[in-house]
Design an enzyme around this catalytic site. Structure first.
Site, short mmCIF file in Angstrom:
data_model
loop_
_atom_site.label_atom_id
_atom_site.label_comp_id
_atom_site.label_asym_id
_atom_site.label_seq_id
_atom_site.Cartn_x
_atom_site.Cartn_y
_atom_site.Cartn_z
CG ASP A 159 -1.74 -1.29 1.29
OD1 ASP A 159 -2.44 -1.60 0.32
OD2 ASP A 159 -1.65 -2.00 2.31
CG HIS A 187 -3.47 -5.15 3.73
ND1 HIS A 187 -2.96 -4.37 2.73
CD2 HIS A 187 -3.89 -6.28 3.14
CE1 HIS A 187 -3.09 -5.02 1.58
NE2 HIS A 187 -3.65 -6.18 1.81
P1 NDP Z 1 -1.92 -15.68 -3.55
O1 NDP Z 1 -0.57 -16.24 -3.43
O2 NDP Z 1 -2.23 -14.80 -4.72
O3 NDP Z 1 -2.31 -14.86 -2.24
C1 NDP Z 1 -2.05 -15.36 -0.96
C2 NDP Z 1 -2.63 -14.46 0.09
O4 NDP Z 1 -2.00 -13.20 0.04
C3 NDP Z 1 -4.13 -14.20 -0.03
O5 NDP Z 1 -4.68 -14.29 1.27
C4 NDP Z 1 -4.19 -12.80 -0.55
O6 NDP Z 1 -5.32 -12.10 -0.07
C5 NDP Z 1 -2.99 -12.22 0.14
N1 NDP Z 1 -2.55 -10.93 -0.39
C6 NDP Z 1 -2.07 -9.91 0.37
N2 NDP Z 1 -1.77 -8.87 -0.37
C7 NDP Z 1 -2.06 -9.19 -1.62
C8 NDP Z 1 -1.98 -8.49 -2.83
N3 NDP Z 1 -1.57 -7.26 -2.89
N4 NDP Z 1 -2.34 -9.10 -3.95
C9 NDP Z 1 -2.78 -10.35 -3.90
N5 NDP Z 1 -2.89 -11.06 -2.78
C10 NDP Z 1 -2.55 -10.49 -1.65
O7 NDP Z 1 -3.00 -16.82 -3.47
P2 NDP Z 1 -3.06 -18.23 -4.19
O8 NDP Z 1 -4.45 -18.69 -4.03
O9 NDP Z 1 -2.38 -18.24 -5.50
O10 NDP Z 1 -2.11 -19.13 -3.27
C11 NDP Z 1 -2.39 -19.41 -1.95
C12 NDP Z 1 -1.70 -20.68 -1.57
O11 NDP Z 1 -1.93 -20.90 -0.20
C13 NDP Z 1 -2.20 -21.90 -2.33
O12 NDP Z 1 -1.09 -22.57 -2.87
C14 NDP Z 1 -2.90 -22.74 -1.27
O13 NDP Z 1 -2.67 -24.11 -1.43
C15 NDP Z 1 -2.27 -22.24 0.00
N6 NDP Z 1 -3.17 -22.28 1.14
C16 NDP Z 1 -2.64 -22.57 2.33
C17 NDP Z 1 -3.42 -22.65 3.44
C18 NDP Z 1 -2.79 -23.03 4.70
O14 NDP Z 1 -1.62 -22.75 4.89
N7 NDP Z 1 -3.48 -23.69 5.59
C19 NDP Z 1 -4.86 -22.39 3.40
C20 NDP Z 1 -5.33 -22.03 2.09
C21 NDP Z 1 -4.49 -21.96 1.01
P3 NDP Z 1 -6.71 -12.00 -0.86
O15 NDP Z 1 -7.33 -13.37 -0.77
O16 NDP Z 1 -7.45 -10.96 -0.11
O17 NDP Z 1 -6.36 -11.61 -2.27
#
Ligand code: NDP
Length: 329
Positions: A159, A187
């Site tokens: 941000d 955030h």
């Molecule tokens: P991303 O890698 O794109 O995003 C991950 C997280 O970062 C989301 O919560 C997202 O929030 C947040 N975020 C913070 N700032 C930003 C930003 N500026 N732009 C985008 N995202 C931002 O998500 P993916 O779905 O590609 O990957 C997530 C991974 O996490 C997957 O591989 C999944 O398997 C894993 N996972 C792990 C979990 C656990 O550890 N128990 C639970 C669920 C998923 P927002 O959703 O608001 O965009």
């Protein structure tokens, strides 16, 4: 030669993970002569994709990368780590209430906090990226009672970076001319990028950009809605710039501050009227021995105070909803 810094990354096979890991392994986070070991953590369904990411890391032949651990076991993943970058979290699905999301992710961050508490180095520092990142961070902190609260952080650096670029473009100057731009609060779209205290060159930003209604009614919402605008333009969320902000956050927490401060969500002790005990974004400097502190002596306009209070109120509401579901106090 130096001992490797061990870094855990959750959600390592996700979009941000894919943009982040290569920059850590290449030395951009800890410097060009600092070896790193990566503990890549994924949930079970992500393990196959994670293997592919690890293969690509191998194929970069990074001289600084000493080891890659791939696991869905949190005890293994957080074992002896110096840094825990908590990127993974459950995305909000259609029809899901904010309270549901807070509860679902809350459980994830209780588990991760406990595993960090029991397995990481006592000096571990934790940076939460997965949203809602402030509240997730607070929950992890509460679940890790043996780790000092001041070792927990959540990210608002993206941000800040976004806000600096908006001001620079409006003023027609290079982004490096913009300084002292603090993002305050949660955030979320309620966060407040404080243009009143920002500087452009040696001048107050408001002396360069004199149109206050542009600052209040265009700049602030543009920064708040930037993530959405990127999803609309790119068809995918802002992963590379988010990963870049993680690199900036960790690097600047490791480096004594020279010059400009930066925005990080940290545990509040009531600075600037923010409720004590919340993880909220404030301006941070790091001293010569690596200890962070909140920058003192910033004066806030009434407009700024109102915006910051509203964002902190949102954090209080999030905490109440999440803690009620998780039985935390
Ligand atoms: P991303 O890698 O794109 O995003 C991950 C997280 O970062 C989301 O919560 C997202 O929030 C947040 N975020 C913070 N700032 C930003 C930003 N500026 N732009 C985008 N995202 C931002 O998500 P993916 O779905 O590609 O990957 C997530 C991974 O996490 C997957 O591989 C999944 O398997 C894993 N996972 C792990 C979990 C656990 O550890 N128990 C639970 C669920 C998923 P927002 O959703 O608001 O965009």
């Amino acid at each position: 030669s130096k001992t490797p810094i061990r870094v855990a990354v959750t959600g390592a096979a996700g979009n941000i993970g894919y943009a982040l890991l290569f920059r850590i392994a290449s030395g951009q986070m800890f410097g060009p002569d600092q070896p790193v070991a990566l503990n890549l953590i994924e949930i079970e369904p992500g393990m196959a994709a994670l293997k592919g990411v690890a293969m690509e890391l191998d194929d970069c032949a990074f001289p600084l990368l000493t080891e890659i651990v791939q696991t869905s076991d949190l005890a293994v993943g957080f074992k002896d780590v110096d840094w825990a970058l908590l990127v993974g979290s459950v995305p909000r699905k259609q029809g899901m209430e904010r309270a549901d999301l807070l509860g679902i992710n809350g459980k994830v961050f209780v588990g991760q906090g406990k595993a960090i508490n029991d397995n990481a180095k006592p000096s571990v520092r934790v940076v939460v990226v997965g949203n809602p990142c402030n509240t997730n961070c607070l929950i992890a902190m509460k679940s890790a009672p043996d780790i000092p609260d001041n070792q927990f952080f959540a990210m608002t650096r993206l941000d800040e970076n976004r806000a600096k670029t908006q001001l620079a473009q409006k003023a027609g100057v290079s982004v490096k001319e913009v300084s002292e731009l603090c993002v305050w609060g949660n955030h979320s779209p309620t966060m407040f990028p404080d243009f009143y205290n920002a500087k452009i060159g040696r001048l107050k930003a408001t002396a360069v950009i004199t149109d206050e209604s542009w600052l209040q009614d265009t700049f602030v919402p543009v920064v708040g809605q930037r993530g959405k605008a990127i999803i609309e333009a790119r068809g995918a969320s802002s992963a590379a710039s988010a990963a870049n902000a993680v690199v900036d956050t960790v690097r600047d927490l490791c480096t004594p501050t020279r010059g400009d401060f930066h925005s990080v969500c940290v545990i509040s002790s009531g600075e600037y009227g923010s409720p004590a005990g919340l993880i909220t974004s404030m301006p941070i400097k790091v001293d010569a021995i690596g200890k962070w502190r909140v920058v003192e002596g910033i004066s806030l306009t009434d407009y700024a105070k109102e915006k910051i209070a509203a964002s902190n109120q949102e954090l209080l509401d999030e905490r109440e909803m999440a803690f009620a579901q998780l039985g935390l106090s």
